[in-house]
Scaffold this active site. Structure first.
Site, PDB file in Angstrom:
ATOM      1  N   GLY A   1       0.813  -1.220   0.000  1.00 35.06           N
ATOM      2  CA  GLY A   1       0.000   0.000   0.000  1.00 35.06           C
ATOM      3  C   GLY A   1       0.836   1.254   0.000  1.00 35.06           C
TER       4      GLY A   1
ATOM      5  N   GLY B   1      -0.570   4.606  -1.484  1.00 35.74           N
ATOM      6  CA  GLY B   1      -1.694   5.275  -0.851  1.00 35.74           C
ATOM      7  C   GLY B   1      -1.251   6.452  -0.002  1.00 35.74           C
TER       8      GLY B   1
ATOM      9  N   LYS C   1      -0.491  -4.115  -8.880  1.00 36.81           N
ATOM     10  CA  LYS C   1      -0.081  -3.852 -10.258  1.00 36.81           C
ATOM     11  C   LYS C   1       1.321  -3.224 -10.267  1.00 36.81           C
ATOM     12  CE  LYS C   1      -2.545   0.602 -10.478  1.00 36.81           C
ATOM     13  NZ  LYS C   1      -3.535   1.389 -11.259  1.00 36.81           N
TER      14      LYS C   1
ATOM     15  N   ASN D   1      -5.198   1.743  15.177  1.00 36.37           N
ATOM     16  CA  ASN D   1      -4.782   3.146  15.088  1.00 36.37           C
ATOM     17  C   ASN D   1      -3.333   3.254  15.546  1.00 36.37           C
ATOM     18  OD1 ASN D   1      -4.537   6.044  15.365  1.00 36.37           O
ATOM     19  ND2 ASN D   1      -6.763   6.128  15.450  1.00 36.37           N
TER      20      ASN D   1
ATOM     21  N   HIS E   1     -14.561  10.176  10.163  1.00 40.67           N
ATOM     22  CA  HIS E   1     -13.471  10.012   9.209  1.00 40.67           C
ATOM     23  C   HIS E   1     -13.808  10.668   7.873  1.00 40.67           C
ATOM     24  CE1 HIS E   1     -12.189   6.965  12.117  1.00 40.67           C
ATOM     25  NE2 HIS E   1     -11.003   7.011  11.540  1.00 40.67           N
ATOM     26  N   HIS E   2     -12.779  10.755   7.032  1.00 41.45           N
ATOM     27  CA  HIS E   2     -12.940  11.297   5.686  1.00 41.45           C
ATOM     28  C   HIS E   2     -13.891  10.415   4.877  1.00 41.45           C
ATOM     29  CE1 HIS E   2     -10.258   8.061   4.243  1.00 41.45           C
ATOM     30  NE2 HIS E   2      -9.588   8.287   5.369  1.00 41.45           N
TER      31      HIS E   2
ATOM     32  N   LYS F   1     -13.122   6.677   3.331  1.00 43.45           N
ATOM     33  CA  LYS F   1     -12.965   5.469   4.151  1.00 43.45           C
ATOM     34  C   LYS F   1     -14.102   4.506   3.819  1.00 43.45           C
ATOM     35  CE  LYS F   1     -12.317   3.945   8.954  1.00 43.45           C
ATOM     36  NZ  LYS F   1     -11.107   3.180   8.644  1.00 43.45           N
TER      37      LYS F   1
END
Length: 266
Positions: free
Chosen positions: A9, A12, A37, A127, A155-156, A159
Site C-alpha cells: 500500500g 496510498g 499492479k 490506530n 473520518h474522511h 474510508k
C-alpha cells in the site's frame, strides 16, 4: 542493525507518508513495495516508472521475499487484501505490522495462532496514533465508573469500512471492564432505521463520513447529573508515524502477534 521493511500500500496516502518516514529513520530501509499492479517497475516516492534506482514493486510477496528478504511487512492496504498479505508474510517468516482495519475477530485469531506456531512477532493496530491509543486507554479506565457510553467516530469520506477499527477496539476495551447492559429507554423506537447507531454489547457506535475530516473520535460517558467526554483528533497523517516506527522496532523483539498498539505502550 538496519531493519529491512517492505510496504504493502505504499502508493496510498498513509503508505506514502509511512514510506517517507521509514526512509528518514536512521536504522530502517525500505527494500520493496507490494502492490496489485506495476510488477517490475519502481516507486520513486509518489511516481511509478521503469527507471531503476527507486523502490522495486512486486505483485507477489513470495517473489518479493526471495529477492529482498525483508524483516517486516508494513500493510496499509485495504480490508480485502490484508488477511492474505499478513498470512503469507507470517508463513514466509516476515513480521507483519498492520495498519489496515476490517479484519474480523476470526481473522485475527487465525493470524495470532499462525504467528505463535511460527514464533513470528507482529502487531495489528487499529490506530497508530499515540494520542488515539491513550484516548482508548483513558476511556477504558473511565468506563469502570461511568458505564453508559456512546462512541462517535468521524473520518474522511473515502474510508470504506464502518465502524472504524479504532471504534471497535475502543468498544472491545470497554466491554472488558463494563457490566453488559442495554442503554436508553426500554421502549425506545427508531423512526428512521439506524438513527441510534450500531449496537455493541448495549453501547452505541455512530460513524460519520465527511470531506474535510481525517480521523477523529469522541467517547461520551454519561452518569447521573454529569457527562465525561474524551476526544482525540488526527489532523495529519504524520500523527501516525511515531506509532508505526515504534511498532516496527517492537516486532523485531517479540515472537507473538498482538492486537492493539496499547499492548506495547506502558
Amino acid at each position: 542493525m538496519t531493519i529491512k521493511v517492505a510496504i504493502a500500500g505504499a502508493r496510498g496516502r498513509l503508505g506514502s507518508a509511512a514510506l517517507k518516514s521509514i526512509m528518514n529513520a536512521p536504522n530502517m530501509e525500505v527494500v520493496a513495495a507490494l502492490d496489485y499492479k506495476y510488477e517490475g517497475q519502481y516507486l520513486h516516492v509518489t511516481e511509478v516508472n521503469d527507471v531503476p534506482g527507486g523502490i522495486p514493486i512486486y505483485t507477489s510477496l513470495e517473489n518479493l521475499a526471495a529477492v529482498n528478504k525483508p524483516d517486516v511487512l508494513l500493510d496499509v492496504t485495504d480490508p480485502d487484501a490484508v488477511f492474505k498479505n499478513v498470512h503469507d508474510a507470517i508463513s514466509l517468516g516476515i513480521r507483519p505490522v498492520v495498519g489496515t482495519s476490517g479484519l474480523s475477530k476470526g481473522n485475527i485469531a487465525l493470524l495470532t495462532e499462525l504467528a505463535a506456531e511460527n514464533q513470528i512477532g507482529g502487531i495489528i493496530a487499529p490506530n497508530f496514533s499515540i494520542g488515539a491509543v491513550l484516548m482508548m486507554k483513558f476511556t477504558a479506565t473511565a468506563a469502570r465508573y461511568l458505564g453508559d457510553i456512546e462512541i462517535l467516530e468521524m473520518h474522511h469520506d473515502k474510508k470504506v469500512d464502518a465502524p472504524s477499527g479504532t471504534a471497535v477496539k475502543t468498544a472491545e476495551m470497554i466491554q472488558a471492564v463494563r457490566e453488559s447492559h442495554k442503554q436508553g429507554h426500554s421502549d425506545e423506537k427508531e423512526h428512521l432505521a439506524g438513527a441510534r447507531g450500531a449496537d455493541f454489547d448495549g453501547m452505541k457506535i455512530h460513524s460519520i463520513r465527511l470531506p474535510g475530516l481525517l480521523a477523529h473520535q469522541e467517547v461520551l460517558l454519561g452518569g447521573k447529573g454529569e457527562l465525561l467526554s474524551i476526544r482525540h483528533d488526527s489532523f495529519d497523517r504524520t500523527s501516525f508515524m511515531p506509532g508505526i516506527l515504534m511498532a516496527i522496532h517492537n516486532v523485531m523483539e517479540r515472537q507473538d502477534l498482538v492486537y492493539g498498539l496499547e499492548n506495547i505502550i506502558d
